[in-house]
Each structure stands twice: as C-alpha cells, then as structure tokens.
Design an enzyme around this catalytic site. Structure first.
Site, PDB file in Angstrom:
ATOM      1  N   PRO A  10       0.793  -1.223   0.000  1.00 22.10           N
ATOM      2  CA  PRO A  10       0.000   0.000   0.000  1.00 22.10           C
ATOM      3  C   PRO A  10       0.829   1.278   0.000  1.00 22.10           C
ATOM      4  O   PRO A  10       1.865   1.372   0.652  1.00 22.10           O
ATOM      5  CB  PRO A  10      -0.839  -0.106   1.274  1.00 22.10           C
ATOM      6  N   ASN A  11       0.334   2.210  -0.778  1.00 26.44           N
ATOM      7  CA  ASN A  11       0.841   3.582  -0.893  1.00 26.44           C
ATOM      8  C   ASN A  11       2.160   3.707  -1.638  1.00 26.44           C
ATOM      9  O   ASN A  11       2.611   4.819  -1.888  1.00 26.44           O
ATOM     10  CB  ASN A  11       0.932   4.254   0.488  1.00 26.44           C
ATOM     11  N   ARG A  18       4.818  11.149  -2.396  1.00 32.26           N
ATOM     12  CA  ARG A  18       4.482  10.880  -1.000  1.00 32.26           C
ATOM     13  C   ARG A  18       5.696  11.103  -0.110  1.00 32.26           C
ATOM     14  O   ARG A  18       6.733  10.474  -0.296  1.00 32.26           O
ATOM     15  CB  ARG A  18       4.028   9.425  -0.869  1.00 32.26           C
ATOM     16  N   TYR A  23      10.849   9.138   1.410  1.00 29.11           N
ATOM     17  CA  TYR A  23      10.855   8.199   0.283  1.00 29.11           C
ATOM     18  C   TYR A  23      11.522   8.722  -0.986  1.00 29.11           C
ATOM     19  O   TYR A  23      11.649   7.981  -1.957  1.00 29.11           O
ATOM     20  CB  TYR A  23       9.416   7.772  -0.035  1.00 29.11           C
ATOM     21  N   ASN A  72       8.120  -5.565  -0.714  1.00 30.01           N
ATOM     22  CA  ASN A  72       7.945  -4.440   0.192  1.00 30.01           C
ATOM     23  C   ASN A  72       6.458  -4.370   0.474  1.00 30.01           C
ATOM     24  O   ASN A  72       5.698  -3.747  -0.268  1.00 30.01           O
ATOM     25  CB  ASN A  72       8.452  -3.131  -0.425  1.00 30.01           C
ATOM     26  N   ALA A  75       3.070  -1.069   5.014  1.00 28.34           N
ATOM     27  CA  ALA A  75       2.445  -1.161   6.333  1.00 28.34           C
ATOM     28  C   ALA A  75       1.951  -2.571   6.652  1.00 28.34           C
ATOM     29  O   ALA A  75       1.892  -2.962   7.819  1.00 28.34           O
ATOM     30  CB  ALA A  75       1.300  -0.165   6.444  1.00 28.34           C
ATOM     31  N   GLU A  96      12.641  -9.361   1.958  1.00 33.35           N
ATOM     32  CA  GLU A  96      11.819  -8.245   2.419  1.00 33.35           C
ATOM     33  C   GLU A  96      12.636  -6.971   2.315  1.00 33.35           C
ATOM     34  O   GLU A  96      13.787  -6.939   2.759  1.00 33.35           O
ATOM     35  CB  GLU A  96      11.402  -8.486   3.873  1.00 33.35           C
ATOM     36  N   HIS A  98      12.587  -2.493   2.634  1.00 32.13           N
ATOM     37  CA  HIS A  98      11.928  -1.247   3.030  1.00 32.13           C
ATOM     38  C   HIS A  98      12.814  -0.091   2.624  1.00 32.13           C
ATOM     39  O   HIS A  98      14.044  -0.163   2.759  1.00 32.13           O
ATOM     40  CB  HIS A  98      11.666  -1.209   4.539  1.00 32.13           C
ATOM     41  N   ARG A 105      11.817   4.486  13.047  1.00 35.09           N
ATOM     42  CA  ARG A 105      10.481   5.072  12.976  1.00 35.09           C
ATOM     43  C   ARG A 105       9.636   4.597  14.153  1.00 35.09           C
ATOM     44  O   ARG A 105      10.160   4.125  15.153  1.00 35.09           O
ATOM     45  CB  ARG A 105       9.862   4.730  11.620  1.00 35.09           C
TER      46      ARG A 105
END
Length: 142
Positions: A10-11, A18, A23, A72, A75, A96, A98, A105
C-alpha cells in the site's frame, strides 16, 4: 536468465510525491526503468496493490515458479499475518525490503510478520534497497 518480481504494498504507488523527505522524489516507475536498464540479463516484473488479498494472491501465483521475490509489503509488513503465512507457504525465496529504516520510525514498524520466513531483510537504503535485494539473488545459487 533469472526471473524476479518486485511486489509492492500500500501507498508505494505514490513514490515520488508521497513524503519525499522519507521516500525521495523518484517515482517507482522511473526507478524500475533504470533498474531494468542496469540489469538487462534479468527479467524484472513489478506488481503493486493497496489490497492485502491481492498481494497474497500474487505471492501464491509466482511463489512456486519464479527465481525470487522482492517484497515491500509496506504497512502490511507490521500487521498482516496473512502475508507472512503466504511467504511461509511458498517455495520461491523472498527478500523483504523497506525504503526507510523502519527501526528509526514508530515502534509498531519494528515488528515484521514477513521477516521470519524471508531469505533476508534490507531496510533503510532508499530505493537502493531493491537493487541490493536483486543483487542478493544474483550472488546466490537460488
């Protein structure tokens, strides 16, 4: 020729617009085009969805016949037992990734339901995280 797929959650379709301080300013399409040019001997496909079930469906679709998955889940990494279970159920190795350093964070981003089933985890190197994952597949005999 290695056949790899990048699956984004998502996103991540909003990369480039964004939260550029986290990012960056480059869209994923621009990054992917550059990546494909740098690795012409690798088949690189991309899938993005904001829907958890669609990500699980894609993992099941490619998870027994591809050479590698760069995932990735965004969330969903921190919330989706279902995606973690899908990664555990397939044979294709998963790295995985990110873009941001999830450990710098919010506390909830320190948990991953994917990591226990992944070949490895790469965090915090911006879009280069994807290339590092790709290189891990090229360096291995997977």
């Amino acid at each position: 020729m290695k056949k790899l797929i990048i699956i984004n959650g998502p996103n991540l379709n909003l990369l480039g617009v964004r939260e550029p301080d986290i990012y960056g300013n480059l869209s994923f399409t621009e990054f992917l085009d550059n990546l494909k040019q740098r690795y012409p001997n690798v088949t690189i496909t991309h899938f993005q969805s904001n829907i958890e079930g669609a990500i699980i469906d894609k993992l099941q679709e490619v998870g027994f016949s591809w050479d590698g998955i760069i995932l990735n889940a965004a969330a969903y990494t921190h919330t989706s037992v279902g995606i973690g279970d899908a990664v555990a159920a397939i044979k294709t190795p998963v790295v995985e990734v990110h873009i941001s350093n999830t450990f710098s964070r919010e506390d909830f981003r320190h948990q991953s339901f994917i990591a226990p089933h992944a070949k490895g985890v790469i965090v915090g190197f911006g879009l280069q995280s994807y290339e590092l994952a790709l290189q891990s597949f090229l360096a291995s005999h997977v």
